[in-house]
Enzyme design. Structure first.
Site, PDB file in Angstrom:
ATOM      1  N   ASP A   4     -23.625  17.228  -9.450  1.00  0.00           N
ATOM      2  CA  ASP A   4     -24.203  18.379  -9.684  1.00  0.00           C
ATOM      3  C   ASP A   4     -24.457  18.938 -11.254  1.00  0.00           C
ATOM      4  OD1 ASP A   4     -24.985  18.559  -7.020  1.00  0.00           O
ATOM      5  OD2 ASP A   4     -23.071  20.035  -6.590  1.00  0.00           O
ATOM      6  N   LYS A  55     -23.017  11.539  -4.669  1.00  0.00           N
ATOM      7  CA  LYS A  55     -24.052  12.606  -3.833  1.00  0.00           C
ATOM      8  C   LYS A  55     -25.101  13.155  -5.043  1.00  0.00           C
ATOM      9  CE  LYS A  55     -23.415  16.800  -2.288  1.00  0.00           C
ATOM     10  NZ  LYS A  55     -24.765  17.532  -2.704  1.00  0.00           N
ATOM     11  N   ASP A 115     -28.680  14.404  -0.750  1.00  0.00           N
ATOM     12  CA  ASP A 115     -28.530  15.607   0.020  1.00  0.00           C
ATOM     13  C   ASP A 115     -29.639  16.506  -0.166  1.00  0.00           C
ATOM     14  OD1 ASP A 115     -27.457  17.543   1.261  1.00  0.00           O
ATOM     15  OD2 ASP A 115     -25.942  18.084  -0.483  1.00  0.00           O
ATOM     16  N   LYS A 150     -31.234  18.057   2.041  1.00  0.00           N
ATOM     17  CA  LYS A 150     -31.456  19.049   3.208  1.00  0.00           C
ATOM     18  C   LYS A 150     -32.831  19.103   3.839  1.00  0.00           C
ATOM     19  CE  LYS A 150     -27.098  21.333   1.883  1.00  0.00           C
ATOM     20  NZ  LYS A 150     -26.945  20.910   0.599  1.00  0.00           N
ATOM     21  N   PHE A 151     -33.161  18.263   4.148  1.00  0.00           N
ATOM     22  CA  PHE A 151     -34.693  18.409   4.719  1.00  0.00           C
ATOM     23  C   PHE A 151     -34.837  19.377   6.069  1.00  0.00           C
ATOM     24  CE2 PHE A 151     -34.966  13.780   3.502  1.00  0.00           C
ATOM     25  CZ  PHE A 151     -35.519  13.952   2.129  1.00  0.00           C
ATOM     26  N   HIS A 152     -35.834  20.192   5.935  1.00  0.00           N
ATOM     27  CA  HIS A 152     -35.981  21.107   6.863  1.00  0.00           C
ATOM     28  C   HIS A 152     -37.715  21.565   6.932  1.00  0.00           C
ATOM     29  CE1 HIS A 152     -34.720  25.293   8.657  1.00  0.00           C
ATOM     30  NE2 HIS A 152     -35.410  24.691   9.343  1.00  0.00           N
ATOM     31  N   ASP A 153     -38.263  20.904   7.681  1.00  0.00           N
ATOM     32  CA  ASP A 153     -39.752  21.177   7.943  1.00  0.00           C
ATOM     33  C   ASP A 153     -40.196  20.644   9.020  1.00  0.00           C
ATOM     34  OD1 ASP A 153     -42.523  21.175   6.572  1.00  0.00           O
ATOM     35  OD2 ASP A 153     -41.864  20.746   4.684  1.00  0.00           O
ATOM     36  N   ILE A 154     -41.636  20.491   9.106  1.00  0.00           N
ATOM     37  CA  ILE A 154     -42.053  20.005  10.403  1.00  0.00           C
ATOM     38  C   ILE A 154     -42.005  18.606  10.588  1.00  0.00           C
ATOM     39  CG2 ILE A 154     -44.037  21.813  10.444  1.00  0.00           C
ATOM     40  CD1 ILE A 154     -45.922  19.677   9.395  1.00  0.00           C
ATOM     41  N   PRO A 155     -41.666  18.022  11.976  1.00  0.00           N
ATOM     42  CA  PRO A 155     -41.212  16.601  11.851  1.00  0.00           C
ATOM     43  C   PRO A 155     -41.829  15.748  11.339  1.00  0.00           C
ATOM     44  CG  PRO A 155     -41.151  17.899  14.165  1.00  0.00           C
ATOM     45  CD  PRO A 155     -41.779  18.824  13.163  1.00  0.00           C
ATOM     46  N   ASN A 156     -43.149  15.723  11.241  1.00  0.00           N
ATOM     47  CA  ASN A 156     -43.984  14.625  10.547  1.00  0.00           C
ATOM     48  C   ASN A 156     -43.680  14.740   9.071  1.00  0.00           C
ATOM     49  OD1 ASN A 156     -46.228  12.645  10.607  1.00  0.00           O
ATOM     50  ND2 ASN A 156     -47.119  14.367   9.239  1.00  0.00           N
ATOM     51  N   THR A 157     -43.438  15.599   8.404  1.00  0.00           N
ATOM     52  CA  THR A 157     -43.178  15.655   7.057  1.00  0.00           C
ATOM     53  C   THR A 157     -41.823  15.171   6.854  1.00  0.00           C
ATOM     54  OG1 THR A 157     -44.663  17.566   6.725  1.00  0.00           O
ATOM     55  CG2 THR A 157     -43.045  17.209   5.050  1.00  0.00           C
ATOM     56  N   THR A 195     -21.778  26.041   3.840  1.00  0.00           N
ATOM     57  CA  THR A 195     -20.455  26.590   3.881  1.00  0.00           C
ATOM     58  C   THR A 195     -20.526  27.819   2.836  1.00  0.00           C
ATOM     59  OG1 THR A 195     -20.299  24.841   2.153  1.00  0.00           O
ATOM     60  CG2 THR A 195     -19.125  24.609   4.167  1.00  0.00           C
ATOM     61  N   GLN A 243     -18.305  29.054  -2.168  1.00  0.00           N
ATOM     62  CA  GLN A 243     -17.940  28.462  -0.734  1.00  0.00           C
ATOM     63  C   GLN A 243     -17.181  29.711  -0.289  1.00  0.00           C
ATOM     64  OE1 GLN A 243     -19.434  26.067   0.016  1.00  0.00           O
ATOM     65  NE2 GLN A 243     -19.577  24.506  -1.360  1.00  0.00           N
ATOM     66  N   ARG A 246     -17.809  20.822  -8.217  1.00  0.00           N
ATOM     67  CA  ARG A 246     -17.215  21.304  -9.237  1.00  0.00           C
ATOM     68  C   ARG A 246     -15.925  21.203  -9.559  1.00  0.00           C
ATOM     69  NH1 ARG A 246     -20.018  26.926  -7.402  1.00  0.00           N
ATOM     70  NH2 ARG A 246     -19.903  25.903  -5.599  1.00  0.00           N
TER      71      ARG A 246
HETATM   72  O1  C5P Z   1     -18.944  22.204  -6.151  1.00  0.00           O
HETATM   73  P1  C5P Z   1     -18.740  22.099  -4.808  1.00  0.00           P
HETATM   74  O2  C5P Z   1     -17.552  21.347  -4.426  1.00  0.00           O
HETATM   75  O3  C5P Z   1     -18.922  23.692  -4.156  1.00  0.00           O
HETATM   76  O4  C5P Z   1     -20.083  21.349  -4.208  1.00  0.00           O
HETATM   77  C1  C5P Z   1     -20.266  21.324  -2.919  1.00  0.00           C
HETATM   78  C2  C5P Z   1     -21.509  20.261  -2.889  1.00  0.00           C
HETATM   79  O5  C5P Z   1     -21.805  20.049  -1.405  1.00  0.00           O
HETATM   80  C3  C5P Z   1     -22.728  20.825  -3.434  1.00  0.00           C
HETATM   81  O6  C5P Z   1     -23.491  19.768  -3.840  1.00  0.00           O
HETATM   82  C4  C5P Z   1     -23.580  21.535  -2.100  1.00  0.00           C
HETATM   83  O7  C5P Z   1     -24.966  21.365  -2.494  1.00  0.00           O
HETATM   84  C5  C5P Z   1     -23.172  20.483  -0.987  1.00  0.00           C
HETATM   85  N1  C5P Z   1     -23.140  21.139   0.340  1.00  0.00           N
HETATM   86  C6  C5P Z   1     -22.529  22.432   0.451  1.00  0.00           C
HETATM   87  N2  C5P Z   1     -22.754  23.012   1.978  1.00  0.00           N
HETATM   88  C7  C5P Z   1     -23.109  22.303   3.003  1.00  0.00           C
HETATM   89  C8  C5P Z   1     -23.710  20.962   2.629  1.00  0.00           C
HETATM   90  C9  C5P Z   1     -23.808  20.523   1.118  1.00  0.00           C
HETATM   91  O8  C5P Z   1     -21.535  22.921  -0.274  1.00  0.00           O
HETATM   92  N3  C5P Z   1     -23.279  22.775   4.001  1.00  0.00           N
END
Ligand code: C5P
Length: 250
Positions: free
Chosen positions: A18, A40, A66, A68-75, A130, A201, A222
């Site tokens: 990140d 990641k 990562d 996090k795809f969230h769209d119509i099934p075809n896309t 989270t 978080q 982080r």
């Molecule tokens: O910095 P930190 O340890 O909080 O980073 C957690 C990583 O996990 C981030 O890249 C975040 O996008 C990802 N993530 C998350 N919760 C989810 C899925 C992925 O925190 N449910």
């Protein structure tokens, strides 16, 4: 520590790249000293560097895309095919996209891997972010404000769609393991070393506790990315993972 256990522990750690540029990602990767088995690539880095970020991470470790795809099934199917062609080893979708979307993602991963000769990426579904608290769930109109109930519902969807795993907070790992048995890999962000703040978080725990609760792969951002010595921070996490594995098998 036997080498096999050491490797197993490294393979259970994904570091979230990140950072805001490809050059910072390259520098972070070299400062990680090949400790984590996974790197990641998320929305921030992919948005800036695109497939170059995947290619750069792939030189050092398996890549977890990562987005996090969230769209119509075809896309979603098309997005998964594109990711598979870039040879990622794991990717995320939102379970709340519904069972048809999840099946489309799974089928596309298999079909596009077969077509291109690439490895089939593991498709894992995000249950409840989270960062979300019970109050947040209520605010977005989820029928229950119990995070556990919503996670259980999403686990059932992922299972019925034949996905490879789910993303859940360490605090829900035991619940997921009890509900899904060995049918799903559990990927857990929200891991915090002792003394590190929760940041944004809402549901965090330590690495050893997450592994002991049944997590298969820990995703840490982080606490490693912002550490003075990322390699040392990653090694500490690998040690904690080993501790969790030992407690799990005790
Ligand atoms: O910095 P930190 O340890 O909080 O980073 C957690 C990583 O996990 C981030 O890249 C975040 O996008 C990802 N993530 C998350 N919760 C989810 C899925 C992925 O925190 N449910």
């Amino acid at each position: 520590m036997p080498e096999a256990l050491e490797m197993a522990a490294r393979d259970r750690l994904a570091i979230a790249l990140d950072v805001p540029s490809l050059s910072e990602a390259e520098s972070l990767i070299s400062r990680l000293g090949a400790v984590p088995g996974w790197l990641k690539v998320g929305s921030q880095l992919f948005g800036i560097a695109g497939p170059d970020a995947i290619a750069c991470a792939r030189r050092e470790a398996r890549v977890f895309l990562d987005l996090k795809f969230h769209d119509i099934p075809n896309t979603v199917a098309s997005a998964v095919a594109a990711a598979t062609a870039h040879r990622v080893s794991m990717l995320t979708v939102h379970a709340s996209g519904g069972v048809e979307m999840l099946r489309a993602a799974r089928d596309s991963a298999s079909e596009s891997a077969e077509r291109s000769g690439a490895e089939r990426p593991l498709v894992v579904a995000v249950t409840v972010l989270t960062s979300l608290s019970p109050a947040d769930l209520k605010e977005i109109g989820v029928a229950t404000d119990a995070v556990e109930d919503q996670v259980a519902r999403m686990v059932d969807l992922a299972l019925s769609a034949g996905l490879d795993g789910i993303v859940a907070s360490p605090r829900e790992a035991a619940l997921v393991r009890a509900r899904a048995g060995d049918g799903l890999r559990i990927v857990t962000p929200g891991v915090r070393p002792a003394g590190w703040p929760a940041d944004d978080q809402a549901r965090t725990t330590g690495a050893a506790a997450a592994i002991e609760a049944g997590s298969d792969l820990l995703v840490v951002g982080r606490p490693v990315v912002q550490a003075d010595e990322p390699e040392v921070a990653a090694r500490v996490l690998v040690g904690e993972i080993e501790e969790g594995l030992a407690r799990r098998s005790a």
